[in-house]
Design an enzyme around this catalytic site. Structure first.
Site, PDB file in Angstrom:
ATOM      1  N   ILE A 138     -34.492  33.480   1.838  1.00  0.00           N
ATOM      2  CA  ILE A 138     -34.683  32.230   1.257  1.00  0.00           C
ATOM      3  C   ILE A 138     -34.038  31.154   2.297  1.00  0.00           C
ATOM      4  O   ILE A 138     -32.928  31.276   2.531  1.00  0.00           O
ATOM      5  CB  ILE A 138     -34.675  31.918   0.003  1.00  0.00           C
ATOM      6  CG1 ILE A 138     -35.104  33.099  -0.948  1.00  0.00           C
ATOM      7  CG2 ILE A 138     -34.722  30.422  -0.596  1.00  0.00           C
ATOM      8  CD1 ILE A 138     -35.011  32.933  -2.330  1.00  0.00           C
ATOM      9  N   ASP A 139     -34.552  30.053   2.416  1.00  0.00           N
ATOM     10  CA  ASP A 139     -33.960  28.993   3.323  1.00  0.00           C
ATOM     11  C   ASP A 139     -32.689  28.515   2.694  1.00  0.00           C
ATOM     12  O   ASP A 139     -32.563  28.718   1.304  1.00  0.00           O
ATOM     13  CB  ASP A 139     -34.662  27.679   3.497  1.00  0.00           C
ATOM     14  CG  ASP A 139     -35.955  27.956   4.589  1.00  0.00           C
ATOM     15  OD1 ASP A 139     -35.944  28.981   5.230  1.00  0.00           O
ATOM     16  OD2 ASP A 139     -37.008  27.034   4.426  1.00  0.00           O
ATOM     17  N   LYS A 140     -31.554  28.129   3.417  1.00  0.00           N
ATOM     18  CA  LYS A 140     -30.500  27.717   2.856  1.00  0.00           C
ATOM     19  C   LYS A 140     -30.509  26.604   1.731  1.00  0.00           C
ATOM     20  O   LYS A 140     -30.098  26.899   0.801  1.00  0.00           O
ATOM     21  CB  LYS A 140     -29.791  27.055   4.156  1.00  0.00           C
ATOM     22  CG  LYS A 140     -28.251  26.416   3.367  1.00  0.00           C
ATOM     23  CD  LYS A 140     -27.333  25.743   4.505  1.00  0.00           C
ATOM     24  CE  LYS A 140     -26.288  25.010   3.916  1.00  0.00           C
ATOM     25  NZ  LYS A 140     -25.558  24.199   5.080  1.00  0.00           N
ATOM     26  N   THR A 142     -32.992  25.967  -0.217  1.00  0.00           N
ATOM     27  CA  THR A 142     -34.062  26.473  -1.210  1.00  0.00           C
ATOM     28  C   THR A 142     -33.510  27.199  -2.294  1.00  0.00           C
ATOM     29  O   THR A 142     -32.766  28.187  -1.816  1.00  0.00           O
ATOM     30  CB  THR A 142     -35.244  27.190  -0.390  1.00  0.00           C
ATOM     31  OG1 THR A 142     -35.890  26.210   0.278  1.00  0.00           O
ATOM     32  CG2 THR A 142     -36.300  27.764  -1.563  1.00  0.00           C
TER      33      THR A 142
END
Length: 279
Positions: A138-140, A142
């Protein structure tokens, strides 16, 4: 397969060898390519040397997985919000701002560092020294649930489910404006932007670059100048939700890369100090 065990099976259908093996084994194509280059793959009892070899389906294969190297990432006592845990996997609620695994510029203070401490090093070693147990990311900036494999068997099973899309991934997000229609499907290829290589972008469907991506969205609650939506992903491309929503004119609120916040919301976002995508 941390003891150098072997994955065996039969290819299901025709196509390129690397893709057919990835589909059959649950390993990523990049992992398959690396193993082929190392001479660790046999097809019909012969060592495979070409990733693009055409197969017809029905061929037997064997993949020799080497023992994982010792974990290099440092265990760190970082608080975790554990939602579920057993002997095989752990589900963590990752907060926004936390990087998933060590990389250049983020060698510590990551989710992996926290997991190594919490699990006392008992994580799947299939993904190597810097990404133990990591099956998806998961993106930083998010937040959301991340499933991490503690055993190699769980890692292989989870990777296979992500590959065949049998795991459902759903996100809550707040987008700018009010999408019309209120629910729909965005099916658009995603790859590196020609204008800015640090960004992703929607590409022409016949482009030789990028990967096909599908996002289903539905309105949960219309708000002032924005909308709470649910996004269900068929694929898991980099920045998929952010790029897809921006492509239909409804970027995520707070997204500093792919959109501009509605003017009416800017004072509130500034007051809240909200400086990341609402995902």
């Amino acid at each position: 397969m941390g003891d150098g065990k072997i994955i065996t099976g039969v290819l299901a259908g025709p196509g390129r060898l690397d893709k057919a093996l990835a589909d059959a084994s649950g390993l990523s194509r990049e992992r398959i390519k690396a193993l082929i280059s190392e001479g660790a793959v046999t097809l019909e009892e012969r060592v495979a040397s070409n990733t693009s070899t055409k197969v017809t389906g029905g061929e037997t294969f064997a993949i020799a997985l080497p023992p994982p190297a010792p974990l290099d990432a440092e265990a760190q006592d970082i608080p975790l919000d554990v939602v579920f845990e057993d002997a095989h996997l752990i589900v963590v609620n990752k907060p926004a701002g936390l990087v998933v695994h060590p990389a250049a510029g983020n060698l510590d203070g990551t989710l992996v560092n926290a997991l190594l401490h919490h699990c006392a090093g008992r994580l799947s070693g299939i993904n190597g020294t810097l990404r133990p147990g990591i099956v998806h990311r998961i993106d930083k900036d998010t937040s959301g649930l991340l499933v991490v494999a503690k055993s190699d068997g769980a890692h292989e099973g989870l990777a296979r489910q992500f590959a065949d899309h049998s795991i459902e991934r759903t996100y809550l997000a707040v987008c700018a404006g009010h999408p019309r229609p209120g629910e729909g499907t965005i099916s658009a290829r995603i790859g590196r932007s020609d204008a800015n290589r640090k960004k992703m972008a929607v590409l022409h469907e016949k482009s030789p670059r990028g990967k096909h991506a599908v996002t289903h969205y539905s309105t949960l609650r219309p708000l002032d100048d924005c909308t709470l939506i649910e996004c269900r992903l068929e694929t898991g491309r980099t920045h998929q939700v952010r790029v897809h929503l921006a492509s239909i004119g409804h970027p995520l609120v707070g997204d500093p890369v792919y959109g501009h916040d509605p003017k009416a919301l800017r004072p509130l976002l500034k007051e809240l100090g909200f400086a990341r995508q609402a995902l």
